[in-house]
Design a protein around this motif. Structure first.
Motif: not given
Length: 455
Positions: A254-256, A64-70, A245-248, A390-395
């Motif tokens: 979190s998945i980690v 949830i925090i990550g989605i807000g940050s994204g 991508p930022a949210s993901f 999406f490049k950020s997400l890929g990395l």
């Protein structure tokens, strides 16, 4: 609408701009992250199962925090580029698009919490502590808006260079949570539900302070009013290109934690998860400077990119990396040296010396998890700043999910090194992935300098 002193302060020297945006944010985020530590501190006094439950539910809370940050990162990136191009009406419109998007996403999270929270908890292997997880998780999901909106609003304040208003409510939230946690958990005898209630109430009060500035004092640079909203699907698209991508990326983090919890259960049992939960809180603190400086990098790199200023763009990358590295290594060294007294803080309520001892041992191993993260984080946040989400997400996927978890599984399960192999593998994968990410952004930086050479 003209640029004010705050705006001018972040469109000049990149080093000064990063310092102005990042340093106060680091302090506020460190204090904010103490919420998790404080929750763990007081919940540990209930019993080990409650602490383990907090370890299982925390990744969902961080989603949830990550989605807000994204969403904040997406709005920040677009608004920054509009400001540098002197498109102030579009900047105001982007602000309102960001707020409306936040409300829509909050409703979606609410629906997930109502219908699927039980299943998610069981899926994560927390069936044995399901009741504790639900006591903490239900209210977090139902009232998620009080986490999303302050996060996004703080990001908008940072975009205009107003660091004080971006950080003061966060500091207030952290202080209130520290005060309210023991009251709700023990004085009112609400247990782990009390910890969640204290967090909700604290965040709500902090956000009311932001609303006072926006709608009562009315002296914010950007306007948060519907009359400035002119629906443009292109603006939503621009925000989502970065925010999704930022949210993901935060979801991946979190998945980690979820995967690590599973691997730890397989190799060492549930009690190890409780010890890991304490150590992981400290490890996450060491990452906060990278996150705070990265948030500043989104704004400053976006401004340099919008102005086609290769010199400032290059300075932003190098200075962000060095500053992140200094903070990260310093905090990691402190945790390595003082692991036992730091973890011993949790014995105040739990009186569990074995839990404390094992947490300290894990912490001394995992401090190496963060060593090279500044290189990978700078790359990811810079890509967000220029709109290449999406490049950020890929990395991030490569660094945290693929390499880190692959090596954790390889060493811990396949090579039968047990829980130590899980920790060691995660460290190896994270550091390799961070270096790969930095190579990518260095190559992009060279191409940018060739495309926009200095006069």
């Amino acid at each position: 609408m003209q640029a004010n002193e705050n705006i001018e302060s972040i469109t000049g020297d990149p080093k000064k701009a990063i310092n102005r945006l990042a340093i106060p944010t680091i302090l506020s985020m460190l204090l904010m992250f103490l919420n998790n530590l404080i929750d763990s501190f007081w919940v540990s006094g209930i019993n080990t199962d409650a602490l383990a439950a907090l370890g299982f539910i925390s990744p969902l809370y961080l989603v949830i925090i990550g989605i807000g940050s994204g969403i904040g990162a997406g709005g920040n990136s677009l608004i920054s580029r509009y400001v540098r191009a002197s498109r102030f009406e579009d900047a105001n419109n982007a602000v309102m698009h960001t707020i409306i998007l936040t409300v829509v996403v909050s409703v979606m999270i609410l629906i997930v919490g109502i219908f699927f929270l039980d299943d998610l908890i069981i899926l994560f292997g927390a069936g044995d502590v399901l009741t504790y997880c639900l006591d903490y998780g239900r209210i977090i999901f139902l009232l998620n808006i009080v986490f999303l909106m302050p996060n996004v609003t703080s990001s908008i304040f940072r975009t205009e260079g107003d660091v004080k208003r971006a950080t003061k409510p966060q500091i207030l939230t952290a202080i209130l949570n520290m005060i309210l946690d023991p009251i709700f958990i023990y004085v009112l005898n609400l247990g782990i539900f009390g910890a969640a209630t204290a967090t909700i109430l604290s965040s709500s009060i902090g956000y009311l302070w932001m609303l006072y500035w926006i709608y009562i004092k009315k002296d914010s640079y950007f306007n948060f009013k519907l009359k400035y909203y002119k629906r443009k699907l292109s603006i939503y698209k621009e925000i989502l290109v970065v925010s999704l991508p930022a949210s993901f990326e935060e979801i991946i983090f979190s998945i980690v934690a979820i995967i690590l919890n599973y691997l730890i259960i397989v190799t060492a049992g549930v009690n190890e998860v409780a010890s890991f939960t304490i150590a992981w809180r400290f490890i996450s603190i060491a990452f906060l400077p990278c996150m705070a400086i990265g948030i500043a990098t989104i704004t400053v790199s976006g401004i340099a990119y919008g102005a086609k200023n290769a010199k400032n763009f290059n300075t932003t990358i190098k200075y962000s990396t060095i500053l992140s590295l200094i903070f990260t290594l310093t905090i990691s060294a402190i945790f390595l040296i003082f692991a036992y007294p730091l973890c011993d803080l949790f014995s105040f309520t739990s009186q569990n010396s074995e839990l404390v001892m094992r947490s300290a041992e894990i912490l001394q191993i995992l401090v190496f998890y963060n060593f090279l993260i500044p290189f990978g984080a700078t790359a990811a946040y810079t890509y967000q700043g220029i709109g290449s989400g999406f490049k950020s997400l890929g990395l991030t996927v490569l660094r945290e999910l693929i390499l880190s978890m692959f090596f954790a599984y390889l060493l811990g399960i396949i090579l039968k090194m047990g829980v130590f192999g899980v920790y060691l593998g995660a460290i190896i994968g994270m550091n390799i992935g961070s270096l790969i990410g930095f190579i990518f952004i260095i190559v992009y930086n060279r191409k940018f300098k060739e495309k926009y050479p200095l006069p």
